[in-house]
Design an enzyme around this catalytic site. Structure first.
Site, PDB file in Angstrom:
ATOM      1  N   HIS A  62       0.811  -1.212   0.000  1.00  0.00           N
ATOM      2  CA  HIS A  62       0.000   0.000   0.000  1.00  0.00           C
ATOM      3  C   HIS A  62       0.848   1.267   0.000  1.00  0.00           C
ATOM      4  O   HIS A  62       1.953   1.308   0.544  1.00  0.00           O
ATOM      5  CB  HIS A  62      -0.909   0.014   1.231  1.00  0.00           C
ATOM      6  CG  HIS A  62      -1.835  -1.162   1.289  1.00  0.00           C
ATOM      7  ND1 HIS A  62      -2.468  -1.563   2.439  1.00  0.00           N
ATOM      8  CD2 HIS A  62      -2.232  -2.047   0.331  1.00  0.00           C
ATOM      9  CE1 HIS A  62      -3.204  -2.626   2.190  1.00  0.00           C
ATOM     10  NE2 HIS A  62      -3.077  -2.949   0.928  1.00  0.00           N
ATOM     11  N   ASP A 168      -6.487  -6.049  -1.912  1.00  0.00           N
ATOM     12  CA  ASP A 168      -5.106  -6.484  -2.146  1.00  0.00           C
ATOM     13  C   ASP A 168      -5.040  -7.571  -3.211  1.00  0.00           C
ATOM     14  O   ASP A 168      -4.049  -7.698  -3.931  1.00  0.00           O
ATOM     15  CB  ASP A 168      -4.480  -6.960  -0.833  1.00  0.00           C
ATOM     16  CG  ASP A 168      -4.270  -5.805   0.127  1.00  0.00           C
ATOM     17  OD1 ASP A 168      -3.926  -6.058   1.298  1.00  0.00           O
ATOM     18  OD2 ASP A 168      -4.479  -4.642  -0.292  1.00  0.00           O
TER      19      ASP A 168
HETATM   20  C1  LIG Z   1      -5.184   2.220   6.941  1.00  0.00           C
HETATM   21  C2  LIG Z   1      -6.465   2.682   7.566  1.00  0.00           C
HETATM   22  C3  LIG Z   1      -7.639   1.966   7.436  1.00  0.00           C
HETATM   23  N1  LIG Z   1      -8.790   2.432   8.009  1.00  0.00           N
HETATM   24  C4  LIG Z   1     -10.006   1.626   7.852  1.00  0.00           C
HETATM   25  C5  LIG Z   1     -10.452   1.438   6.424  1.00  0.00           C
HETATM   26  C6  LIG Z   1     -11.058   0.060   6.421  1.00  0.00           C
HETATM   27  O1  LIG Z   1     -12.456   0.137   6.737  1.00  0.00           O
HETATM   28  C7  LIG Z   1     -10.345  -0.683   7.530  1.00  0.00           C
HETATM   29  C8  LIG Z   1      -9.286  -1.629   7.019  1.00  0.00           C
HETATM   30  O2  LIG Z   1      -8.492  -0.904   6.083  1.00  0.00           O
HETATM   31  P1  LIG Z   1      -7.422  -1.659   5.196  1.00  0.00           P
HETATM   32  O3  LIG Z   1      -7.978  -2.973   4.743  1.00  0.00           O
HETATM   33  O4  LIG Z   1      -6.942  -0.680   4.153  1.00  0.00           O
HETATM   34  O5  LIG Z   1      -6.268  -1.930   6.252  1.00  0.00           O
HETATM   35  P2  LIG Z   1      -4.818  -2.492   5.898  1.00  0.00           P
HETATM   36  O6  LIG Z   1      -4.898  -3.518   4.834  1.00  0.00           O
HETATM   37  O7  LIG Z   1      -4.207  -2.852   7.191  1.00  0.00           O
HETATM   38  O8  LIG Z   1      -4.075  -1.226   5.320  1.00  0.00           O
HETATM   39  C9  LIG Z   1      -2.813  -0.831   5.806  1.00  0.00           C
HETATM   40  O9  LIG Z   1      -1.926  -1.842   5.451  1.00  0.00           O
HETATM   41  C10 LIG Z   1      -0.649  -1.519   5.002  1.00  0.00           C
HETATM   42  C11 LIG Z   1       0.306  -2.534   5.540  1.00  0.00           C
HETATM   43  C12 LIG Z   1      -0.175  -0.150   5.205  1.00  0.00           C
HETATM   44  O10 LIG Z   1       1.020   0.126   5.224  1.00  0.00           O
HETATM   45  C13 LIG Z   1      -1.143   0.936   5.309  1.00  0.00           C
HETATM   46  O11 LIG Z   1      -0.921   1.639   6.501  1.00  0.00           O
HETATM   47  C14 LIG Z   1      -2.553   0.534   5.235  1.00  0.00           C
HETATM   48  O12 LIG Z   1      -2.906   0.571   3.873  1.00  0.00           O
HETATM   49  O13 LIG Z   1      -9.718   0.329   8.343  1.00  0.00           O
HETATM   50  C15 LIG Z   1      -8.834   3.593   8.735  1.00  0.00           C
HETATM   51  O14 LIG Z   1      -9.887   4.002   9.235  1.00  0.00           O
HETATM   52  N2  LIG Z   1      -7.681   4.325   8.871  1.00  0.00           N
HETATM   53  C16 LIG Z   1      -6.497   3.913   8.326  1.00  0.00           C
HETATM   54  O15 LIG Z   1      -5.465   4.605   8.499  1.00  0.00           O
END
Ligand SMILES: Cc1cn([C@H]2C[C@H](O)[C@@H](COP(=O)(O)OP(=O)(O)O[C@H]3O[C@H](C)C(=O)[C@H](O)[C@H]3O)O2)c(=O)[nH]c1=O
Length: 181
Positions: A62, A168
């Site tokens: 990401h 992803d």
């Molecule tokens: C990143 C983020 C997500 N969210 C919410 C949005 C979604 O409803 C839920 C899960 O989000 P996501 O699937 O994008 O989470 P990750 O897959 O852990 O994303 C992260 O994973 C990789 C490893 C990264 O380096 C980034 O920080 C970030 O993209 O959390 C938020 O409310 N705030 C945030 O800062």
């Protein structure tokens, strides 16, 4: 704290000083003055994040195209293989990656600068992943590069196919992706 450069020199490995005794341990997980002095970086963190993932989960790669985030990442429970990828097209190391193991045991942290993609694979039964970011979450600017992009060629320590979010699983190839100048 010890700070060392990774093969991608902008990516830093931080090894905090751990004070162990018969009760357990103590460490300073973040000290603004020490971080600035030892890394030479002038950054402000505006957000702390915490995610928990089961074994085999891979989150990434990401980045935020606008409002790019620097990330200081660590693991407080379990073990992960953490990866940073240089996404700056002007960089001589564009598309190159580094990977390190972060765990509750080594207490290591990784500084992933703005301009880099980030992802991790959970090696333990579960992992709690904590990180600080230098800009706010901006989903409208978030982009995803495929974890298995052949042009990047990350050597994930994968015993089996990873568990991915739908987002992803649809990651772009680097060749097709808009990244950084
Ligand atoms: C990143 C983020 C997500 N969210 C919410 C949005 C979604 O409803 C839920 C899960 O989000 P996501 O699937 O994008 O989470 P990750 O897959 O852990 O994303 C992260 O994973 C990789 C490893 C990264 O380096 C980034 O920080 C970030 O993209 O959390 C938020 O409310 N705030 C945030 O800062």
């Amino acid at each position: 704290m010890k700070v060392s450069r990774c093969a991608l020199p902008e990516v830093l490995l931080l090894e905090p000083r751990v004070f162990g005794d018969e009760r357990g341990f103590f460490l300073e997980s973040y000290n603004a003055r020490q971080f600035a002095e030892l890394t030479g970086l002038d950054v402000d963190f505006v957000q702390d994040n915490h995610s928990r993932s089961a074994q085999g989960v891979l989150r990434g790669l990401h980045y935020q195209l606008l409002q790019p985030q620097g990330k200081l990442v660590r693991v407080v429970r379990g073990r992960v293989f953490d990866v940073a990828v240089d996404l700056r097209r002007s960089s001589p190391r564009f598309g190159q990656w580094v990977g390190v193991e972060l765990s509750e045991h080594n207490h290591h942290q990784l500084w992933v600068p703005p301009g880099f993609g980030h992802g991790f694979l959970v090696l333990s039964e579960s992992a709690d992943f904590l990180y600080k970011t230098t800009d706010y979450y901006a989903p409208q600017h978030e982009r995803c590069i495929a974890w298995n992009d052949p042009d990047i060629g990350i050597e994930w320590p994968l015993p089996s196919p990873p568990v991915l979010s739908d987002k992803d699983a649809r990651g772009s190839l680097l060749a097709d992706a808009q990244t950084y100048d």
